[in-house]
Design an enzyme around this catalytic site. Structure first.
Site, PDB file in Angstrom:
ATOM      1  N   GLY A  90       0.814  -1.203   0.000  1.00 19.55           N
ATOM      2  CA  GLY A  90       0.000   0.000   0.000  1.00 19.55           C
ATOM      3  C   GLY A  90       0.857   1.265   0.000  1.00 19.55           C
ATOM      4  O   GLY A  90       1.191   1.773  -1.060  1.00 19.55           O
ATOM      5  N   TYR A 187       4.520  -2.469  -1.660  1.00 24.88           N
ATOM      6  CA  TYR A 187       5.108  -1.730  -0.541  1.00 24.88           C
ATOM      7  C   TYR A 187       5.640  -2.664   0.547  1.00 24.88           C
ATOM      8  O   TYR A 187       6.368  -2.232   1.435  1.00 24.88           O
ATOM      9  CB  TYR A 187       4.104  -0.746   0.054  1.00 24.88           C
ATOM     10  CG  TYR A 187       4.766   0.332   0.893  1.00 24.88           C
ATOM     11  CD1 TYR A 187       5.312   1.470   0.303  1.00 24.88           C
ATOM     12  CD2 TYR A 187       4.874   0.197   2.280  1.00 24.88           C
ATOM     13  CE1 TYR A 187       5.939   2.443   1.061  1.00 24.88           C
ATOM     14  CE2 TYR A 187       5.495   1.168   3.054  1.00 24.88           C
ATOM     15  CZ  TYR A 187       6.029   2.293   2.430  1.00 24.88           C
ATOM     16  OH  TYR A 187       6.663   3.248   3.185  1.00 24.88           O
ATOM     17  N   ASP A 376       4.179  -5.469 -15.320  1.00 25.38           N
ATOM     18  CA  ASP A 376       3.791  -4.452 -14.332  1.00 25.38           C
ATOM     19  C   ASP A 376       4.472  -3.133 -14.676  1.00 25.38           C
ATOM     20  O   ASP A 376       5.684  -3.084 -14.834  1.00 25.38           O
ATOM     21  CB  ASP A 376       4.214  -4.915 -12.935  1.00 25.38           C
ATOM     22  CG  ASP A 376       3.993  -3.873 -11.857  1.00 25.38           C
ATOM     23  OD1 ASP A 376       3.082  -3.029 -12.021  1.00 25.38           O
ATOM     24  OD2 ASP A 376       4.718  -3.901 -10.841  1.00 25.38           O
ATOM     25  N   HIS A 428       1.675  -6.897 -11.526  1.00 31.03           N
ATOM     26  CA  HIS A 428       2.122  -6.495 -10.201  1.00 31.03           C
ATOM     27  C   HIS A 428       1.857  -7.582  -9.163  1.00 31.03           C
ATOM     28  O   HIS A 428       2.663  -7.797  -8.260  1.00 31.03           O
ATOM     29  CB  HIS A 428       1.392  -5.206  -9.821  1.00 31.03           C
ATOM     30  CG  HIS A 428       1.945  -4.504  -8.624  1.00 31.03           C
ATOM     31  ND1 HIS A 428       3.197  -3.928  -8.611  1.00 31.03           N
ATOM     32  CD2 HIS A 428       1.415  -4.269  -7.393  1.00 31.03           C
ATOM     33  CE1 HIS A 428       3.402  -3.363  -7.434  1.00 31.03           C
ATOM     34  NE2 HIS A 428       2.350  -3.566  -6.678  1.00 31.03           N
TER      35      HIS A 428
END
Length: 461
Positions: A90, A187, A376, A428
């Protein structure tokens, strides 16, 4: 899903994560373990051979911070299998929403948002897998102090996650000393190495080895702001997604205007997976028609569904689902969401680079793998390769293709202290787009084996 923008903010500097002094709750017992057992999920019309558990672990008594977890024992012989923690990124995104419900978990959510089917490529085939919603404010995790929601950051997240693991092992003592691995994506390229560093430092300080950390693996991971930025625009330009002018400007500076221009250039495509369709009303309708034609939801094994996030949002807001997962009604979110804007907007500390942490942990001999889905555009393969090159690690052998069922699954390079793997055709979220290849990757990582080869392999000199 993680990394809401393509130009990463340079926030506060990062220092080594301090080992938390929060005491471990010694009152955990087998009764609490049994209390967390999940017996049946709403919309689950099939049986499973493995046990799974969900609930809360308090990580700070003073403020009442409690993190939500969902744990799945291995499908066979869990006593002999390692323990693996999966983290989504995130910052502010739920590992239940992504890791469990659409990537590596055994239960995936059907398009009706009311039922689940069995994932044939679940990682609990070969490991005991623990999913954590971290930090507080993400998913079902909560705090009694609203200021906590406005002060999340990398250092506290690592500290709270370390306390979580120690307390969770008090509740599940059969996993103390078990081989332990960290993994995640996006993240979590910050979360995972920072938590690995915190575990290593804590073990050295206390001499305690309940968390027997062997290594970690991260995918399409935010690693170094400079190299990530360079790699994003190189990937976009070579993929034909942006103009020469935008690419040239990106090499001069990175600001909101250049990214507004970039997003217009991209058109209506998913930057997390540039060659797959985006979620739309048409794709939802099409997927529902497929569901109706199938005799059993267990047979949904193939084809990419771009709307998985929508299905999860419906399912995890159902009161009966929250009850089955032991969500505390007093702290249940008014609306469960896959990611929390409140958490991401108020993020306090985020170092510009993880490379110093990598150097420290490579030097102490942890097993470290980095993988990258090659479609990605958010944290592309080019970004990861720039970061790895900057580490200056000697290569061991040639860059080569790896194989699955006779087909190229991607490429791989072994370095001294680090293994790099690309996954062909994945975005991703590698396990979402290429679940079969992701499982091969995970098995190789756990075994510390090279990716599978083929007799017809041709090395890249």
């Amino acid at each position: 899903m993680g990394i809401p923008g393509l130009c990463f903010l340079l926030l506060l500097p990062f220092s080594s994560v301090l080992v938390s002094t929060t005491s471990i709750d010694a009152s955990f017992s087998s009764d609490e373990q049994e209390r967390d057992r999940v017996h049946q999920l709403p919309g689950q019309d099939f049986n499973v051979s493995f046990a799974h558990y969900s609930g809360y672990v308090t990580v700070n008594e003073e403020s009442g911070r409690a993190l939500f977890y969902w744990f799945f024992e291995a499908q066979e012989d869990p006593q002999s299998k390692p323990l693996v923690l999966w983290l989504n990124g995130g910052p502010g995104c739920s590992s239940i929403a992504y890791g469990v419900a659409e990537e590596i978990g055994p239960f995936h959510v059907n398009p009706d948002g009311k039922s689940v089917y069995l994932n044939p490529y679940s990682w609990n085939q070969v490991a005991n897998v623990l999913f954590l919603d971290s930090p507080v404010g993400v998913g079902y995790s909560y705090t009694n102090n609203s200021n906590d929601l406005l002060s999340n950051g990398d250092q506290r997240t690592a500290g709270d996650s370390l306390v979580f693991l120690n307390n969770w092992l008090q509740r599940f003592p059969q996993y103390k000393g078990r081989e332990f691995y960290l993994t995640g994506e996006s993240y979590a390229g910050h979360y995972v190495p920072q938590l690995a560093q915190a575990i290593y430092q804590s073990n050295n300080l206390t001499g305690e080895k309940s968390i027997n950390l062997i290594g970690y693996m991260v995918g399409n991971a935010l690693t170094d702001d400079y190299h990530d930025h360079i790699g994003v625009f190189q990937f976009m330009w070579t993929s034909g997604l942006i103009s020469d002018q935008t690419y040239n400007l990106s090499n001069l500076y990175c600001d909101s205007q250049s990214f507004i221009h970039t997003s217009r250039s991209l058109g209506n495509i998913d930057p997390y997976s540039i060659f797959t369709p985006t979620c739309s009303a048409t794709s939802i309708l099409s997927r529902n028609k497929v569901l109706k034609k199938l005799r059993s939801v267990n047979r949904i094994k193939g084809g990419y569904d771009p709307c998985t996030e929508n299905h999860s949002t419906v399912y995890f807001n159902l009161p009966e689902v929250q009850k089955a997962l032991h969500v505390n009604p007093a702290f249940a979110p008014s609306h469960w969401d896959t990611c929390s804007d409140l958490v991401s907007v108020h993020w306090k500390d985020s170092p510009t680079s993880m490379l110093s942490v990598y150097r420290e942990l490579i030097d102490v001999g942890l097993r470290i793998w980095m993988f990258s889905g090659d479609t990605d555009a958010v944290i592309p393969v080019t970004s990861t390769r720039h970061s790895i090159i900057s580490l200056g690690l000697p290569s061991l052998g040639r860059y080569r293709a790896w194989y699955n069922n006779g087909q190229v699954g991607g490429s791989t390079q072994l370095y001294k202290g680090l293994t790099f793997v690309t996954v062909r055709g994945a975005g991703h979220e590698v396990p979402l787009h290429k679940p079969d290849l992701a499982l091969v990757l995970f098995k190789s990582f756990l075994a510390d084996d090279a990716m599978p080869t083929s007799s017809s392999m041709v090395a890249d000199y």
